[in-house]
Scaffold this motif. Structure first.
Motif, mmCIF file in Angstrom:
data_model
loop_
_atom_site.group_PDB
_atom_site.id
_atom_site.type_symbol
_atom_site.label_atom_id
_atom_site.label_comp_id
_atom_site.label_asym_id
_atom_site.label_seq_id
_atom_site.Cartn_x
_atom_site.Cartn_y
_atom_site.Cartn_z
ATOM 1 N N LYS A 85 0.832 -1.208 0.000
ATOM 2 C CA LYS A 85 0.000 0.000 0.000
ATOM 3 C C LYS A 85 0.873 1.268 0.000
ATOM 4 C CE LYS A 85 -2.140 -1.167 3.821
ATOM 5 N NZ LYS A 85 -1.485 -2.489 4.099
ATOM 6 N N THR A 86 1.848 1.312 0.895
ATOM 7 C CA THR A 86 2.728 2.478 0.964
ATOM 8 C C THR A 86 3.574 2.607 -0.294
ATOM 9 O OG1 THR A 86 2.802 2.288 3.376
ATOM 10 C CG2 THR A 86 4.531 3.602 2.322
ATOM 11 N N ALA A 143 1.436 4.186 -2.938
ATOM 12 C CA ALA A 143 1.149 5.598 -2.678
ATOM 13 C C ALA A 143 2.346 6.484 -2.983
ATOM 14 C CB ALA A 143 0.708 5.780 -1.232
ATOM 15 N N SER A 198 3.481 13.149 3.965
ATOM 16 C CA SER A 198 3.063 11.929 4.652
ATOM 17 C C SER A 198 3.253 12.094 6.152
ATOM 18 C CB SER A 198 3.876 10.736 4.127
ATOM 19 O OG SER A 198 3.490 9.543 4.765
ATOM 20 N N PHE A 258 -0.664 11.822 1.893
ATOM 21 C CA PHE A 258 -0.762 10.391 2.167
ATOM 22 C C PHE A 258 -0.859 10.169 3.668
ATOM 23 C CE2 PHE A 258 1.686 6.261 2.739
ATOM 24 C CZ PHE A 258 0.574 5.464 2.520
ATOM 25 N N ASP A 316 -0.951 7.213 6.097
ATOM 26 C CA ASP A 316 -0.772 5.782 6.302
ATOM 27 C C ASP A 316 -1.371 5.387 7.641
ATOM 28 O OD1 ASP A 316 0.009 3.243 5.717
ATOM 29 O OD2 ASP A 316 2.162 3.586 5.952
ATOM 30 N N VAL A 365 -4.715 10.375 -0.268
ATOM 31 C CA VAL A 365 -4.483 8.938 -0.396
ATOM 32 C C VAL A 365 -4.330 8.371 1.004
ATOM 33 C CG1 VAL A 365 -3.004 7.130 -1.337
ATOM 34 C CG2 VAL A 365 -3.345 9.250 -2.616
#
Length: 508
Positions: free
Chosen positions: A228-229, A232, A274, A305, A307, A347
């Motif tokens: 996933k990361t 992104a 992020s 992003f 997470d 995201v």
């Protein structure tokens, strides 16, 4: 004797002209008074400036000094008024002719030795100076390239107070700072890691292509280690390059925040932010005692992003609603209300459950149903509605892992995205993407035939889609059709769009 020097005060990402008026009178006892809503760092400029003047070889006569920062009803913050204050004091003392200061804008912090130090917000100051018809701008050397981006304004960068005085008096010539914008664009470099490094996950790459084409928000759901990361972090590599006006918008935010790299003239690449999940609401949205841009503004025209999305505090996530809806964020205080731009692509990434293995066939999930429900409820329904695509990212099978490269690379994806965005640019008279469609635009550009209405009615009833989710399905379907080169919306476009609403149907 009275003197005046022009500078500017920051208000959000813009600057407001401020005139420093200094009156130096030899009648009465020596005193120093500053008026005009000056905050702490501005009031402290007295000690810095007087020491810098003394250590640079200038001596003021004992006198009563009054400094007015006009307009007086606007708060002034920061240390950027040191340089204009020093020159205004010298003009009031008769050392500099006032005529030589007329038409000059300036800003800069000073050390006790007179060295001119960089300050935040020089780009908005340069724009304000140009709009005010200034003949030149004097700024610290470390801010000179940033100010020189503004066309039609001569920028000079003395190293210290003594050199600034000699320049104003005409005793020393300084070369105007100039930058080559064409060379700057050419040196932007590669857009980052490539999608060819991602093995498998074709479904997720397709969702990224759709999201980047239409400016949609995106949520990845899958077990730990599924990529996933990694996915992104590669999204900026497929986004269209920034235009000059967009780059100016981004640079203004970073300049005001004091995060523009030293010597950097322009933020030429799309930002990727992020923040970690312990972040506060002020850190994410902006604010504080002295309001500063938050992560949503630092991600303007780029990607934000988040997470481990459910690990963020719920009240912190809720403040995302306004910027996601409006593309800007307003921070209100008792004395001032500031607006920062925040038009970004959100995201998110999350596990399907607290242990992370609910959807993983190779690991047994140890979470009770109630724990799964509590975990997912950390993301509210209204916020989930504002995330357009919910994408499952399963664990990568060995057959995909053993491949040398992924089947899709960033260049191919970027080509498709640019083509879809050109279609949208030609279709909409006003600037915008499919993610911005609303009201009459939806009716005009996302019209459905009888088959499409029938399909979408069944989907809304079966999944319990909200009105906002229904709108997002139409927007996503419009983007899917643009990628396919189709004029109208058909059932296959709608079916793929509905498939990206996984959290609406309670599946992962």
């Amino acid at each position: 004797m009275l003197s005046r020097v022009s500078s500017a005060a920051l208000q959000g990402v813009d600057a407001l002209r401020v005139d420093l008026e200094v009156d130096l009178s030899r009648s009465g006892l020596p005193a120093y008074t500053m008026v005009g809503l000056a905050e702490g760092a501005v009031r402290e400029s007295k000690e810095r400036v007087l020491s810098a003047l003394k250590n640079s070889g200038f001596k003021l006569p004992p006198s009563r000094i009054t400094v007015n920062l006009a307009p007086a009803d606007v708060r002034k913050e920061g240390s950027s008024f040191d340089l204009p204050l020093a020159l205004a004091l010298l003009a009031a003392a008769g050392i500099i002719d006032q005529a030589r200061l007329d038409g000059l804008f300036m800003a800069g912090e000073m050390s006790l030795t007179g060295r001119i130090k960089p300050v935040p917000g020089v780009l908005p100051l340069a724009i304000a100076a140009r709009d005010a018809g200034a003949r030149a701008l004097v700024v610290p050397r470390d801010n000179a390239a940033e100010a020189a981006v503004v066309k039609g304004l001569a920028v000079y960068a003395p190293a210290d107070l003594a050199q600034a005085v000699r320049f104003v008096l005409g005793e020393e010539d300084l070369d105007a700072v100039a930058i080559d914008l064409d060379a700057l664009w050419a040196e932007r470099g590669s857009p980052g890691p490539d999608f060819s490094e991602v093995k498998g996950q074709e479904h997720a790459k397709r969702a990224i292509e759709i999201a980047a084409s239409g400016g949609h928000n995106l949520l990845f759901m899958g077990p730990p280690g599924s990529g996933k990361t990694m996915l992104a972090c590669r999204i900026p590599s497929v986004l269209p390059p920034l235009g000059f006006e967009e780059a100016l918008e981004v640079t203004k935010v970073y300049s005001v925040a004091g995060l523009l790299p030293r010597g950097r003239a322009l933020m030429a690449a799309r930002p990727f932010r992020s923040p970690h999940h312990p972040i506060s609401d002020a850190g994410l949205i902006g604010g504080g005692h002295l309001p500063r841009p938050g992560e949503v503004s630092l991600a303007h025209r780029g990607v934000l992003f988040l997470d481990e999305l459910p690990e963020f505090k719920k009240h912190v996530l809720e403040v995302l609603r306004q910027p996601l809806e409006d593309g800007r964020v307003t921070i209100s205080r008792a004395a001032v209300s500031l607006t920062y731009p925040s038009d970004f692509m959100l995201v998110g990434a999350m596990n399907p459950c607290p242990c992370g293995f609910l959807s993983d066939e190779r690991h047994a999930c140890t979470c009770a149903p109630a724990a799964v429900q509590r975990y997912r409820s950390r993301i509210s329904g209204p916020l989930m509605d504002r995330i357009d695509l919910h994408v499952e990212v399963p664990a990568v099978p060995y057959e995909d892992l053993k491949r040398v490269r992924g089947s899709l690379d960033s260049s191919n994806m970027r080509e498709n995205i640019l083509r879809a965005r050109r279609v949208q640019t030609e279709r909409y008279a006003a600037a915008g993407l499919n993610a911005d469609l609303s009201g009459r635009e939806l009716e005009e550009f996302c019209a459905l035939d009888a088959e499409g209405h029938a399909f979408l009615r069944r989907a809304v009833e079966a999944l319990g889609l909200s009105a906002r989710a229904y709108t997002r399905v139409l927007r996503i379907a419009r983007t899917i059709a643009d990628l396919a080169g189709d004029q109208g919306l058909a059932a296959p476009h709608l079916a793929e769009a509905v498939s990206y609403r996984g959290m609406d149907r309670g599946a992962v």
